[in-house]
Motif scaffolding. Structure first.
Motif, PDB file in Angstrom:
ATOM      1  N   THR A  74       0.791  -1.364  -0.002  1.00  0.00           N
ATOM      2  CA  THR A  74       0.166   0.061   0.082  1.00  0.00           C
ATOM      3  C   THR A  74       0.834   1.298   0.069  1.00  0.00           C
ATOM      4  N   GLY A  75       2.143   1.256   0.164  1.00  0.00           N
ATOM      5  CA  GLY A  75       2.983   2.624  -0.016  1.00  0.00           C
ATOM      6  C   GLY A  75       4.245   2.597   0.977  1.00  0.00           C
ATOM      7  N   PRO A  76       4.958   3.427   0.716  1.00  0.00           N
ATOM      8  CA  PRO A  76       6.350   3.755   1.564  1.00  0.00           C
ATOM      9  C   PRO A  76       5.712   3.740   3.088  1.00  0.00           C
ATOM     10  N   GLY A  77       6.889   2.917   3.801  1.00  0.00           N
ATOM     11  CA  GLY A  77       6.534   2.806   5.082  1.00  0.00           C
ATOM     12  C   GLY A  77       6.507   1.344   5.679  1.00  0.00           C
ATOM     13  N   ILE A 126      10.535  -1.590   3.214  1.00  0.00           N
ATOM     14  CA  ILE A 126      10.767  -1.916   1.512  1.00  0.00           C
ATOM     15  C   ILE A 126      11.303  -0.420   1.328  1.00  0.00           C
ATOM     16  N   ALA A 127      12.394  -0.510   0.357  1.00  0.00           N
ATOM     17  CA  ALA A 127      12.898   0.611  -0.256  1.00  0.00           C
ATOM     18  C   ALA A 127      12.469   1.004  -1.625  1.00  0.00           C
ATOM     19  N   ASN A 128      11.975   0.113  -2.292  1.00  0.00           N
ATOM     20  CA  ASN A 128      11.379   0.492  -3.552  1.00  0.00           C
ATOM     21  C   ASN A 128      10.456  -0.743  -4.199  1.00  0.00           C
ATOM     22  N   VAL A 129       9.317  -0.400  -4.971  1.00  0.00           N
ATOM     23  CA  VAL A 129       8.557  -1.441  -5.669  1.00  0.00           C
ATOM     24  C   VAL A 129       8.499  -0.954  -7.045  1.00  0.00           C
ATOM     25  N   GLU A 130       8.941  -1.840  -7.887  1.00  0.00           N
ATOM     26  CA  GLU A 130       8.905  -1.859  -9.399  1.00  0.00           C
ATOM     27  C   GLU A 130       8.393  -2.882  -9.964  1.00  0.00           C
ATOM     28  N   ASN A 155      12.153   5.359  -0.396  1.00  0.00           N
ATOM     29  CA  ASN A 155      10.945   5.010  -1.044  1.00  0.00           C
ATOM     30  C   ASN A 155      10.001   6.096  -0.739  1.00  0.00           C
ATOM     31  N   LEU A 156       9.846   6.795   0.001  1.00  0.00           N
ATOM     32  CA  LEU A 156       8.951   7.982   0.092  1.00  0.00           C
ATOM     33  C   LEU A 156       9.483   9.011  -0.785  1.00  0.00           C
ATOM     34  N   PHE A 157      10.743   9.256  -1.076  1.00  0.00           N
ATOM     35  CA  PHE A 157      11.416  10.024  -2.001  1.00  0.00           C
ATOM     36  C   PHE A 157      11.114  10.104  -3.150  1.00  0.00           C
ATOM     37  N   ARG A 158      11.215   8.601  -3.769  1.00  0.00           N
ATOM     38  CA  ARG A 158      10.694   8.409  -4.822  1.00  0.00           C
ATOM     39  C   ARG A 158       9.280   8.436  -5.377  1.00  0.00           C
ATOM     40  N   GLU A 159       8.603   8.173  -4.211  1.00  0.00           N
ATOM     41  CA  GLU A 159       7.152   8.348  -4.287  1.00  0.00           C
ATOM     42  C   GLU A 159       6.687   9.806  -4.690  1.00  0.00           C
ATOM     43  N   CYS A 160       7.248  10.796  -3.880  1.00  0.00           N
ATOM     44  CA  CYS A 160       7.186  12.144  -3.940  1.00  0.00           C
ATOM     45  C   CYS A 160       7.631  12.620  -5.468  1.00  0.00           C
ATOM     46  N   GLN A 161       8.832  11.903  -5.948  1.00  0.00           N
ATOM     47  CA  GLN A 161       9.121  12.350  -7.430  1.00  0.00           C
ATOM     48  C   GLN A 161       8.097  11.920  -8.298  1.00  0.00           C
ATOM     49  N   LYS A 162       7.567  10.595  -8.134  1.00  0.00           N
ATOM     50  CA  LYS A 162       6.346  10.225  -9.007  1.00  0.00           C
ATOM     51  C   LYS A 162       5.292  10.964  -8.981  1.00  0.00           C
ATOM     52  N   HIS A 163       4.996  11.416  -7.933  1.00  0.00           N
ATOM     53  CA  HIS A 163       4.047  12.487  -7.693  1.00  0.00           C
ATOM     54  C   HIS A 163       4.230  14.042  -8.032  1.00  0.00           C
TER      55      HIS A 163
END
Lengths: 263, 304
Positions: free
Chosen positions: A33-36, A57-61, A121-129
């Motif tokens: 469900t997401g970073p964390g 989890i550091a990344n999901v691809e 993981n959250l950093f990448r998620e922020c970039q994606k959004h």
């Protein structure tokens, strides 16, 4: 949540004592469900290691998951010896997620030591959004870093010994970054002294913050009740359950900074 | 087709694989991927008269082939349990045995009185007389023959449901305590609870457990559990439920040969709470391979 036999795709040292492992986990990814969120990895099936090791989890691809881990003891040393193509028995995904980073705040992401995986993981998620966040990553020394110190792009590295980036812990950098922003929200994960310093700072300065807490864990599913953490500002009662203590595996690992006590 | 059914008192269980108290929640709160209906039964975590927060952390630590825990009987208390947990048992698909703990004789009795005042699907009570985790209560019942007898007698008078006494290994003569429980009306005994243990951090010189001592569990315990079951088997006629370090179906067979009529899985549930359901097929295969029709025919058949 499920237990999956995951095939290792990559397992390599990316900085001094810091390793990154990628594996195929279509089942676990389907519940992610997401970073964390984190995983519980069984190191072997011979009972040399009784309890699974919690790893963020550091990344999901697509159907693959990446973790980042620091060599810490016997267990993580064994993990470095896992071969590409080998199988790991993994339980997950577990726990809650960082929230509020899509709101009207500038997310300040702070990771230290072994706690940088969920922050990246959250950093990448922020970039994606396309959310502009600031990233502060702390380490003892320069060789433990694998990113570039890039203040113009909002990426700050710190080292305790001053060999790379800003000297000192993450705290001076955090204070400086927060001072320049009107509406910061802090998201942090790292060792206990770091989280404690972070908590004091954000509460004093009334900065909203979420902290991802690390804990010794027995099961990750709430069954063993081992990963208790004290809640903050709780009225002591003669008889209560789950009011003084929270279980990191079920209620966390992400808590609002005002929720838990590190004393 | 092998018969895996077993009988304790007047209750028949579909198979002898149970989960141990404190390792499987209340039975209704285990992860979704576990099919609890395959299990012979579930022993709930210890429930006390009042809710309990449990001990401060650190509560657990890994040890060679095992772990030490000192949770401190964290639980919701009997009133909440009756209201929120018990109703879910009507559709759970397996039998529930409620584990109870108290710090006085009256507390144990009061819990059973409360439970007996409502209609429920619980088939019995397992009495925790031996939990070494809590500084107050528990311990003294399990190490004392006459206190065990007194407690068993009082609780026997309060219920027709199964009464199972869970024995502590931290005693000089476990068979003597088992005999006391049998004489005072227990339907079965469970053996063993955790062994008192300790683990020290050589850097900080502190115990790795807040309460200093904790209960050792896991495969490290299996030889101790087997010996206890064998000793008790020669002393009592009531069924023995074997506990201690079971991780696979062959461990179950060992416990049966030592004298157990059923088993409980504990620490293995922390690695994989669906271990029990997989064991059932393996037990059938084993029995077929050695040409026995009923698993009960293995009880106490160790060749000494």
């Amino acid at each position: 949540m499920l237990i999956e036999q995951c095939k290792i795709i990559r397992n390599e040292e990316i900085a001094g004592g810091i390793w990154e492992m990628e594996f195929s986990a279509p089942g676990i990814v389907s519940y992610y469900t997401g970073p964390g969120q984190f995983l519980e990895i069984l190191l072997d099936n011979k009972w040399s290691f009784t309890v699974r090791r919690p790893m963020s989890i550091a990344n999901v691809e697509e159907k693959r998951i990446t973790i980042i881990y620091k060599i810490f003891g016997r267990g993580t040393t064994l993990l470095t010896e896992s071969k590409v193509g080998g199988i790991l028995d993994i339980l997950g995904p577990l726990g809650n997620v960082f929230s509020g980073w899509q709101g009207n705040y500038v997310p300040i992401l702070v990771g230290g030591g072994v706690g940088l995986a969920p922050i990246l993981n959250l950093f990448r998620e922020c970039q994606k959004h396309q959310i502009h966040s600031k990233l502060i990553i702390g380490a003892k020394t320069g060789r433990e870093h694998f990113m570039d110190h890039d203040p113009s792009n909002g990426i700050f590295l710190t080292t305790d010994d001053g060999t790379l980036g800003n000297p000192g812990t993450v705290m001076p950098s955090l204070k400086k970054v927060c001072a320049d922003i009107d509406n910061p929200m802090v998201f942090a994960c790292g060792p206990l002294p770091m989280l404690k310093g972070m908590q004091d700072f954000v509460i004093q300065n009334k900065i909203p913050a979420q902290l991802s807490v690390e804990s010794y864990m027995g099961c990750g599913t709430g069954l063993c009740q081992g990963c208790a953490i004290k809640r903050r500002n709780v009225k002591e009662k003669a008889h209560s359950y789950h009011e003084r203590y929270s279980l990191v595996c079920m209620d966390g690992p992400v808590y609002s900074a005002s929720e838990v006590s590190f004393d | 087709m092998t018969d895996l059914r077993i009988q304790i008192g007047n209750i028949e269980f579909k198979n002898p694989i149970f989960t141990a108290s404190g390792t499987f929640g209340y039975g209704n709160d285990v992860p979704d991927f576990v099919d609890v209906s395959k299990l012979g039964g579930i022993f709930t975590k210890s429930i006390t008269l009042h809710p309990r927060e449990g001990n401060p952390p650190p509560r657990i630590v890994e040890t060679p082939s095992g772990m030490i825990n000192s949770i401190g009987l964290a639980n919701v208390g009997v009133d909440h349990y009756m209201r929120e947990m018990v109703p879910s048992y009507s559709t759970i698909g397996t039998k529930i045995i409620m584990n109870i703990a108290g710090s006085t004789l009256d507390e144990y009795a009061e819990i059973i009185r409360k439970m007996e005042s409502i209609s429920s699907d619980i088939v019995g009570y397992e009495i925790n007389i031996s939990c070494p985790n809590v500084k107050k209560g528990g311990m003294e019942f399990g190490v004392d023959r006459s206190l065990t007898a007194e407690l068993t007698k009082i609780l026997r008078s309060l219920t027709e449901r199964l009464l199972i006494v869970k024995l502590s290994p931290n005693v000089t003569d476990i068979a003597a305590i088992a005999t006391a429980a049998e004489e005072c009306g227990a339907d079965a005994v469970s053996a063993i609870n955790t062994v008192v243990g300790m683990s020290i951090n050589p850097t900080t010189w502190k115990s790795n457990i807040y309460t200093v001592f904790g209960g050792l569990s896991g495969p490290a315990l299996k030889p101790i559990g087997l010996a206890a079951v064998q000793k008790i088997f020669h002393s009592v006629k009531i069924p023995i439920i074997g506990i201690g370090g079971i991780t696979g179906s062959l461990d179950v067979i060992e416990y049966f040969l030592a004298g157990a009529s059923a088993v409980q899985l504990g620490t293995v549930n922390f690695q994989d709470p669906s271990t029990g359901e997989r064991m059932i097929d393996e037990l059938e295969t084993y029995c077929k391979d050695v040409s026995i029709d009923s698993i009960s025919s293995l009880v106490g058949k160790v060749k000494n």
